[in-house]
Design a protein around this motif. Structure first.
Motif, PDB file in Angstrom:
ATOM      1  N   GLY A 151       9.233   7.142   6.640  1.00  0.00           N
ATOM      2  CA  GLY A 151       9.852   5.953   6.589  1.00  0.00           C
ATOM      3  C   GLY A 151       9.023   4.631   6.459  1.00  0.00           C
ATOM      4  N   ALA A 152       7.908   4.867   5.978  1.00  0.00           N
ATOM      5  CA  ALA A 152       7.000   3.984   5.631  1.00  0.00           C
ATOM      6  C   ALA A 152       7.870   2.779   4.500  1.00  0.00           C
ATOM      7  CB  ALA A 152       5.802   4.153   5.280  1.00  0.00           C
ATOM      8  N   VAL A 153       8.438   3.506   3.535  1.00  0.00           N
ATOM      9  CA  VAL A 153       9.339   3.065   2.498  1.00  0.00           C
ATOM     10  C   VAL A 153      10.709   3.483   2.568  1.00  0.00           C
ATOM     11  CG1 VAL A 153       9.194   2.922  -0.155  1.00  0.00           C
ATOM     12  CG2 VAL A 153       7.186   2.905   0.902  1.00  0.00           C
ATOM     13  N   ILE A 190       9.062   9.691 -11.549  1.00  0.00           N
ATOM     14  CA  ILE A 190       9.532  11.090 -11.153  1.00  0.00           C
ATOM     15  C   ILE A 190       9.119  11.370  -9.811  1.00  0.00           C
ATOM     16  CG2 ILE A 190       8.963  13.629 -11.641  1.00  0.00           C
ATOM     17  CD1 ILE A 190      11.133  12.537 -13.495  1.00  0.00           C
ATOM     18  N   TYR A 191       7.778  10.938  -9.248  1.00  0.00           N
ATOM     19  CA  TYR A 191       7.425  11.053  -7.921  1.00  0.00           C
ATOM     20  C   TYR A 191       8.241  10.378  -7.222  1.00  0.00           C
ATOM     21  CZ  TYR A 191       3.055  13.110 -10.127  1.00  0.00           C
ATOM     22  OH  TYR A 191       2.324  13.967 -10.712  1.00  0.00           O
ATOM     23  N   CYS A 192       8.827   9.205  -7.442  1.00  0.00           N
ATOM     24  CA  CYS A 192       9.832   8.466  -6.595  1.00  0.00           C
ATOM     25  C   CYS A 192      10.894   9.294  -6.429  1.00  0.00           C
ATOM     26  CB  CYS A 192      10.102   7.109  -7.256  1.00  0.00           C
ATOM     27  SG  CYS A 192       8.777   5.976  -7.090  1.00  0.00           S
ATOM     28  N   TYR A 242       1.062  -1.273   0.041  1.00  0.00           N
ATOM     29  CA  TYR A 242       0.110   0.045   0.095  1.00  0.00           C
ATOM     30  C   TYR A 242       0.808   1.366  -0.051  1.00  0.00           C
ATOM     31  CZ  TYR A 242      -3.038   3.469   1.681  1.00  0.00           C
ATOM     32  OH  TYR A 242      -3.614   4.926   1.962  1.00  0.00           O
ATOM     33  N   ASP A 243       1.847   1.293   0.905  1.00  0.00           N
ATOM     34  CA  ASP A 243       2.829   2.257   0.968  1.00  0.00           C
ATOM     35  C   ASP A 243       3.564   2.672  -0.272  1.00  0.00           C
ATOM     36  OD1 ASP A 243       2.281   3.329   3.457  1.00  0.00           O
ATOM     37  OD2 ASP A 243       3.360   1.617   4.182  1.00  0.00           O
ATOM     38  N   LEU A 244       4.051   1.493  -1.113  1.00  0.00           N
ATOM     39  CA  LEU A 244       4.573   1.591  -2.293  1.00  0.00           C
ATOM     40  C   LEU A 244       3.489   2.265  -3.453  1.00  0.00           C
ATOM     41  CD1 LEU A 244       6.513  -1.737  -2.526  1.00  0.00           C
ATOM     42  CD2 LEU A 244       7.536   0.562  -2.721  1.00  0.00           C
ATOM     43  N   LEU A 245       2.387   1.766  -3.329  1.00  0.00           N
ATOM     44  CA  LEU A 245       1.667   2.175  -4.244  1.00  0.00           C
ATOM     45  C   LEU A 245       1.140   3.693  -3.904  1.00  0.00           C
ATOM     46  CD1 LEU A 245      -0.690   1.657  -6.451  1.00  0.00           C
ATOM     47  CD2 LEU A 245      -2.334   1.492  -4.658  1.00  0.00           C
ATOM     48  N   ARG A 246       1.185   4.412  -2.605  1.00  0.00           N
ATOM     49  CA  ARG A 246       1.041   5.741  -2.436  1.00  0.00           C
ATOM     50  C   ARG A 246       2.316   6.549  -2.965  1.00  0.00           C
ATOM     51  NH1 ARG A 246       1.040   8.226   2.388  1.00  0.00           N
ATOM     52  NH2 ARG A 246       2.175   6.357   3.329  1.00  0.00           N
ATOM     53  N   LYS A 251      15.964   2.821  -0.622  1.00  0.00           N
ATOM     54  CA  LYS A 251      16.657   2.011  -1.644  1.00  0.00           C
ATOM     55  C   LYS A 251      15.256   1.287  -2.437  1.00  0.00           C
ATOM     56  CE  LYS A 251      18.823  -2.461  -1.917  1.00  0.00           C
ATOM     57  NZ  LYS A 251      19.480  -3.741  -1.126  1.00  0.00           N
ATOM     58  N   ALA A 252      14.037   1.132  -1.643  1.00  0.00           N
ATOM     59  CA  ALA A 252      13.004   0.630  -2.370  1.00  0.00           C
ATOM     60  C   ALA A 252      12.465   1.816  -3.462  1.00  0.00           C
ATOM     61  CB  ALA A 252      11.969   0.147  -1.288  1.00  0.00           C
ATOM     62  N   GLY A 253      12.748   3.002  -2.912  1.00  0.00           N
ATOM     63  CA  GLY A 253      11.863   4.201  -3.775  1.00  0.00           C
ATOM     64  C   GLY A 253      12.680   4.115  -4.993  1.00  0.00           C
ATOM     65  N   TYR A 254      14.161   3.929  -5.039  1.00  0.00           N
ATOM     66  CA  TYR A 254      14.989   3.733  -6.015  1.00  0.00           C
ATOM     67  C   TYR A 254      14.465   2.620  -7.004  1.00  0.00           C
ATOM     68  CZ  TYR A 254      18.394   7.468  -4.997  1.00  0.00           C
ATOM     69  OH  TYR A 254      19.069   8.711  -4.909  1.00  0.00           O
ATOM     70  N   VAL A 255      14.330   1.607  -6.646  1.00  0.00           N
ATOM     71  CA  VAL A 255      13.871   0.397  -7.226  1.00  0.00           C
ATOM     72  C   VAL A 255      12.805   0.889  -8.088  1.00  0.00           C
ATOM     73  CG1 VAL A 255      13.288  -1.909  -7.301  1.00  0.00           C
ATOM     74  CG2 VAL A 255      15.160  -1.277  -5.899  1.00  0.00           C
ATOM     75  N   ALA A 256      11.782   1.085  -7.169  1.00  0.00           N
ATOM     76  CA  ALA A 256      10.380   1.636  -7.847  1.00  0.00           C
ATOM     77  C   ALA A 256      10.624   2.620  -8.997  1.00  0.00           C
ATOM     78  CB  ALA A 256       9.443   2.175  -6.846  1.00  0.00           C
TER      79      ALA A 256
END
Length: 290
Positions: A78-80, A52-54, A2-6, A83-88
Protein backbone atom coordinates in the motif's frame (compact mmCIF):
# COMPACT_ATOMS: atom_id res chain seq x y z
CA UNK A 1 9.88 8.75 -4.02
CA UNK A 2 11.76 5.97 -2.26
CA UNK A 3 8.83 3.59 -2.64
CA UNK A 4 8.45 4.51 -6.32
CA UNK A 5 12.13 3.78 -6.79
CA UNK A 6 11.67 0.40 -5.11
CA UNK A 7 8.79 -0.28 -7.49
CA UNK A 8 11.19 0.15 -10.43
CA UNK A 9 13.61 -2.40 -8.86
CA UNK A 10 16.88 -0.77 -9.97
CA UNK A 11 18.83 -3.62 -8.35
CA UNK A 12 17.44 -5.90 -11.06
CA UNK A 13 19.01 -3.74 -13.77
CA UNK A 14 22.19 -5.76 -13.29
CA UNK A 15 20.51 -8.46 -15.41
CA UNK A 16 20.70 -6.11 -18.38
CA UNK A 17 24.49 -6.29 -18.39
CA UNK A 18 23.88 -9.13 -20.87
CA UNK A 19 23.22 -6.35 -23.42
CA UNK A 20 26.96 -5.60 -23.25
CA UNK A 21 27.98 -9.23 -23.81
CA UNK A 22 28.39 -9.06 -27.63
CA UNK A 23 30.63 -6.01 -27.24
CA UNK A 24 32.76 -7.72 -24.58
CA UNK A 25 33.17 -11.05 -26.34
CA UNK A 26 33.96 -9.43 -29.70
CA UNK A 27 36.92 -7.55 -28.20
CA UNK A 28 35.19 -4.20 -28.85
CA UNK A 29 34.48 -3.07 -25.31
CA UNK A 30 36.85 -0.10 -25.69
CA UNK A 31 35.49 0.90 -29.09
CA UNK A 32 33.57 4.09 -28.28
CA UNK A 33 31.76 4.13 -31.63
CA UNK A 34 30.12 0.82 -30.70
CA UNK A 35 30.01 1.37 -26.94
CA UNK A 36 27.65 4.36 -26.88
CA UNK A 37 24.81 2.79 -28.94
CA UNK A 38 25.10 -0.28 -26.71
CA UNK A 39 24.86 1.86 -23.58
CA UNK A 40 21.73 3.52 -24.99
CA UNK A 41 20.27 0.06 -25.59
CA UNK A 42 21.23 -0.91 -22.03
CA UNK A 43 19.49 2.15 -20.58
CA UNK A 44 16.39 1.53 -22.70
CA UNK A 45 16.28 -2.10 -21.58
CA UNK A 46 16.53 -1.06 -17.91
CA UNK A 47 13.49 1.18 -18.30
CA UNK A 48 11.52 -1.47 -20.20
CA UNK A 49 12.34 -3.92 -17.40
CA UNK A 50 11.10 -1.45 -14.79
CA UNK A 51 7.90 -0.96 -16.77
CA UNK A 52 7.33 -4.71 -16.65
CA UNK A 53 8.02 -4.83 -12.90
CA UNK A 54 5.37 -2.13 -12.40
CA UNK A 55 2.83 -4.11 -14.42
CA UNK A 56 3.71 -7.34 -12.63
CA UNK A 57 3.28 -5.81 -9.18
CA UNK A 58 -0.07 -4.31 -10.18
CA UNK A 59 -1.38 -7.50 -11.74
CA UNK A 60 -0.16 -9.75 -8.90
CA UNK A 61 -1.02 -7.43 -6.02
CA UNK A 62 -3.48 -9.81 -4.33
CA UNK A 63 -1.20 -12.83 -4.65
CA UNK A 64 1.80 -10.80 -3.41
CA UNK A 65 -0.09 -9.87 -0.25
CA UNK A 66 -0.25 -13.60 0.62
CA UNK A 67 3.48 -14.13 0.01
CA UNK A 68 5.86 -13.99 3.02
CA UNK A 69 8.34 -11.70 1.23
CA UNK A 70 6.49 -10.16 -1.71
CA UNK A 71 3.90 -8.65 0.65
CA UNK A 72 6.49 -5.94 1.37
CA UNK A 73 6.54 -4.74 -2.24
CA UNK A 74 5.40 -1.10 -2.64
CA UNK A 75 1.99 -1.78 -4.24
CA UNK A 76 1.20 -4.91 -2.20
CA UNK A 77 2.02 -3.07 1.03
CA UNK A 78 0.00 0.00 0.00
CA UNK A 79 3.03 2.32 -0.07
CA UNK A 80 2.36 3.07 -3.76
CA UNK A 81 -1.12 3.21 -5.28
CA UNK A 82 -2.17 1.18 -8.28
CA UNK A 83 -2.76 4.39 -10.24
CA UNK A 84 0.77 5.60 -9.51
CA UNK A 85 2.04 2.20 -10.58
CA UNK A 86 0.33 2.51 -13.97
CA UNK A 87 1.75 6.01 -14.43
CA UNK A 88 5.26 4.76 -13.64
CA UNK A 89 4.80 1.83 -16.03
CA UNK A 90 3.77 4.04 -18.97
CA UNK A 91 6.45 6.65 -18.26
CA UNK A 92 9.20 4.03 -18.16
CA UNK A 93 8.06 2.50 -21.44
CA UNK A 94 7.80 5.87 -23.22
CA UNK A 95 11.17 6.98 -21.87
CA UNK A 96 12.74 3.71 -23.03
CA UNK A 97 11.46 4.22 -26.57
CA UNK A 98 12.62 7.86 -26.50
CA UNK A 99 16.12 6.88 -25.44
CA UNK A 100 16.20 4.20 -28.12
CA UNK A 101 15.19 6.69 -30.83
CA UNK A 102 17.55 9.44 -29.68
CA UNK A 103 20.37 6.95 -29.21
CA UNK A 104 19.80 5.61 -32.73
CA UNK A 105 19.97 2.01 -31.64
CA UNK A 106 18.05 1.00 -34.76
CA UNK A 107 14.55 -0.11 -35.64
CA UNK A 108 15.36 -3.79 -35.06
CA UNK A 109 16.36 -3.02 -31.46
CA UNK A 110 13.22 -0.95 -30.87
CA UNK A 111 11.07 -3.77 -32.20
CA UNK A 112 13.00 -6.16 -29.95
CA UNK A 113 12.35 -3.96 -26.91
CA UNK A 114 8.63 -3.78 -27.64
CA UNK A 115 8.60 -7.52 -28.30
CA UNK A 116 10.30 -8.13 -24.95
CA UNK A 117 7.71 -5.93 -23.22
CA UNK A 118 4.79 -7.75 -24.87
CA UNK A 119 6.29 -11.16 -24.14
CA UNK A 120 6.61 -10.29 -20.47
CA UNK A 121 3.09 -8.87 -20.27
CA UNK A 122 1.85 -12.20 -21.67
CA UNK A 123 4.11 -13.94 -19.13
CA UNK A 124 2.67 -11.96 -16.22
CA UNK A 125 -0.94 -12.41 -17.32
CA UNK A 126 -0.98 -16.06 -18.34
CA UNK A 127 2.17 -17.84 -19.45
CA UNK A 128 3.91 -17.94 -16.07
CA UNK A 129 1.15 -20.27 -14.89
CA UNK A 130 2.58 -23.13 -16.95
CA UNK A 131 5.54 -25.11 -15.65
CA UNK A 132 8.61 -25.31 -17.92
CA UNK A 133 7.14 -22.66 -20.25
CA UNK A 134 7.71 -20.10 -17.48
CA UNK A 135 11.43 -20.80 -17.11
CA UNK A 136 11.95 -21.03 -20.87
CA UNK A 137 10.42 -17.57 -21.35
CA UNK A 138 12.71 -16.15 -18.68
CA UNK A 139 15.71 -17.64 -20.50
CA UNK A 140 14.45 -16.26 -23.83
CA UNK A 141 14.32 -12.81 -22.23
CA UNK A 142 18.05 -12.97 -21.57
CA UNK A 143 18.71 -14.14 -25.12
CA UNK A 144 16.80 -11.08 -26.35
CA UNK A 145 19.07 -8.88 -24.24
CA UNK A 146 22.12 -10.33 -25.96
CA UNK A 147 20.61 -10.08 -29.46
CA UNK A 148 19.54 -6.46 -28.92
CA UNK A 149 23.05 -5.63 -27.69
CA UNK A 150 24.47 -7.19 -30.84
CA UNK A 151 22.11 -5.35 -33.17
CA UNK A 152 22.73 -2.01 -31.39
CA UNK A 153 26.49 -2.34 -31.93
CA UNK A 154 26.17 -4.05 -35.34
CA UNK A 155 28.09 -7.04 -34.01
CA UNK A 156 27.39 -10.61 -35.07
CA UNK A 157 26.16 -12.66 -32.12
CA UNK A 158 27.55 -16.18 -32.30
CA UNK A 159 25.54 -19.31 -31.65
CA UNK A 160 27.84 -20.00 -28.69
CA UNK A 161 26.87 -16.78 -26.93
CA UNK A 162 23.16 -17.34 -27.56
CA UNK A 163 23.32 -20.93 -26.32
CA UNK A 164 25.35 -20.16 -23.19
CA UNK A 165 23.12 -17.22 -22.29
CA UNK A 166 20.02 -19.37 -22.65
CA UNK A 167 21.48 -22.21 -20.57
CA UNK A 168 22.76 -19.97 -17.77
CA UNK A 169 19.43 -18.15 -17.51
CA UNK A 170 17.56 -21.46 -17.56
CA UNK A 171 19.78 -22.75 -14.74
CA UNK A 172 19.07 -19.68 -12.59
CA UNK A 173 15.33 -19.81 -13.36
CA UNK A 174 15.07 -23.46 -12.27
CA UNK A 175 17.03 -22.62 -9.11
CA UNK A 176 14.51 -19.85 -8.38
CA UNK A 177 11.68 -22.37 -8.73
CA UNK A 178 13.37 -24.42 -6.02
CA UNK A 179 12.88 -21.53 -3.62
CA UNK A 180 9.26 -21.11 -4.71
CA UNK A 181 8.58 -24.81 -4.14
CA UNK A 182 10.21 -24.65 -0.70
CA UNK A 183 7.85 -21.82 0.28
CA UNK A 184 4.91 -23.89 -1.01
CA UNK A 185 6.01 -26.89 1.10
CA UNK A 186 6.48 -24.82 4.25
CA UNK A 187 3.40 -22.59 4.09
CA UNK A 188 0.98 -24.31 1.71
CA UNK A 189 0.74 -21.01 -0.21
CA UNK A 190 1.53 -21.18 -3.94
CA UNK A 191 3.91 -18.31 -4.83
CA UNK A 192 2.90 -18.92 -8.47
CA UNK A 193 0.38 -21.24 -10.15
CA UNK A 194 3.06 -23.03 -12.17
CA UNK A 195 4.44 -24.53 -8.96
CA UNK A 196 1.91 -27.38 -9.23
CA UNK A 197 3.94 -28.61 -12.23
CA UNK A 198 7.10 -28.91 -10.15
CA UNK A 199 8.36 -30.99 -7.27
CA UNK A 200 11.68 -31.05 -5.43
CA UNK A 201 13.06 -34.05 -7.31
CA UNK A 202 12.19 -32.66 -10.75
CA UNK A 203 13.71 -29.26 -9.97
CA UNK A 204 16.92 -30.76 -8.56
CA UNK A 205 17.28 -33.04 -11.58
CA UNK A 206 16.56 -30.21 -14.04
CA UNK A 207 19.08 -27.88 -12.39
CA UNK A 208 21.73 -30.60 -12.40
CA UNK A 209 21.16 -31.40 -16.09
CA UNK A 210 21.20 -27.75 -17.18
CA UNK A 211 24.29 -26.96 -15.07
CA UNK A 212 26.14 -29.91 -16.61
CA UNK A 213 25.21 -28.91 -20.16
CA UNK A 214 26.20 -25.30 -19.43
CA UNK A 215 29.67 -26.31 -18.23
CA UNK A 216 30.23 -28.63 -21.20
CA UNK A 217 29.00 -25.96 -23.62
CA UNK A 218 31.32 -23.35 -22.12
CA UNK A 219 34.35 -25.64 -22.29
CA UNK A 220 33.53 -26.48 -25.92
CA UNK A 221 33.23 -22.75 -26.64
CA UNK A 222 36.65 -21.97 -25.17
CA UNK A 223 38.26 -24.79 -27.17
CA UNK A 224 36.50 -24.05 -30.47
CA UNK A 225 38.96 -23.41 -33.31
CA UNK A 226 36.95 -20.46 -34.63
CA UNK A 227 36.80 -18.86 -31.17
CA UNK A 228 40.52 -19.37 -30.55
CA UNK A 229 41.29 -17.79 -33.93
CA UNK A 230 38.98 -14.83 -33.30
CA UNK A 231 40.23 -14.20 -29.76
CA UNK A 232 43.85 -14.80 -30.67
CA UNK A 233 44.51 -17.07 -27.69
CA UNK A 234 44.39 -20.78 -26.91
CA UNK A 235 44.20 -20.20 -23.15
CA UNK A 236 40.51 -19.37 -22.92
CA UNK A 237 39.80 -22.79 -21.43
CA UNK A 238 41.42 -21.59 -18.20
CA UNK A 239 38.42 -19.33 -17.55
CA UNK A 240 36.30 -22.48 -17.18
CA UNK A 241 37.58 -22.80 -13.61
CA UNK A 242 35.64 -19.70 -12.55
CA UNK A 243 32.49 -20.79 -14.38
CA UNK A 244 32.49 -24.22 -12.74
CA UNK A 245 33.15 -22.74 -9.30
CA UNK A 246 30.35 -20.18 -9.68
CA UNK A 247 27.78 -22.75 -10.79
CA UNK A 248 28.75 -25.12 -7.99
CA UNK A 249 28.41 -22.31 -5.46
CA UNK A 250 24.90 -21.54 -6.68
CA UNK A 251 24.03 -25.24 -6.42
CA UNK A 252 25.40 -25.21 -2.88
CA UNK A 253 23.24 -22.21 -2.01
CA UNK A 254 20.21 -23.98 -3.45
CA UNK A 255 20.67 -27.50 -2.09
CA UNK A 256 22.66 -26.98 1.12
CA UNK A 257 21.89 -23.49 2.40
CA UNK A 258 18.40 -23.25 0.84
CA UNK A 259 18.82 -19.68 -0.38
CA UNK A 260 18.28 -19.67 -4.13
CA UNK A 261 15.45 -17.13 -4.13
CA UNK A 262 17.04 -14.24 -6.02
CA UNK A 263 20.11 -14.59 -8.26
CA UNK A 264 20.48 -10.80 -8.20
CA UNK A 265 20.65 -10.69 -4.39
CA UNK A 266 23.09 -13.61 -4.45
CA UNK A 267 25.26 -11.58 -6.81
CA UNK A 268 25.18 -8.60 -4.45
CA UNK A 269 25.63 -10.48 -1.16
CA UNK A 270 27.54 -13.70 -1.93
CA UNK A 271 31.26 -12.92 -1.79
CA UNK A 272 32.22 -16.30 -3.26
CA UNK A 273 30.10 -15.69 -6.38
CA UNK A 274 31.47 -12.14 -6.58
CA UNK A 275 34.99 -13.57 -6.49
CA UNK A 276 34.14 -16.05 -9.27
CA UNK A 277 32.69 -13.31 -11.49
CA UNK A 278 35.59 -10.94 -10.81
CA UNK A 279 38.11 -13.73 -11.45
CA UNK A 280 36.36 -14.72 -14.69
CA UNK A 281 36.25 -11.12 -15.96
CA UNK A 282 39.87 -10.49 -15.00
CA UNK A 283 41.01 -13.72 -16.65
CA UNK A 284 39.04 -13.02 -19.83
CA UNK A 285 40.30 -9.43 -20.03
CA UNK A 286 43.88 -10.53 -19.47
CA UNK A 287 43.63 -13.17 -22.20
CA UNK A 288 41.81 -11.29 -24.97
CA UNK A 289 42.57 -7.61 -24.29
CA UNK A 290 46.22 -7.67 -23.21
Amino acid sequence: MYDLLRLLRPLQWVKNVFVLAPLFFSNNLLNTELLFPTLYAFAAFCLVSSSIYCFNDIYDVEADRQHPRKCKRPIASGAVSVKAGYVAMVCCLLLAVTIGVLGRIGMVCLIGLIGYWLMNVAYCVKLKQYAIIDVFLIAMGFVLRVLIGGFAAHIFVSEWLVLMTFLLALFLAFAKRKDDYRIFEQTGIMPRKSIVGYNAQFIDLSVTIVATITIVCYIMYTMSDSVIERMGSSYLYLTSIWVIAGLLRHLQNMLVYQRSGSPTKALVKDHFIQLCIAGWIASFVAIIYW
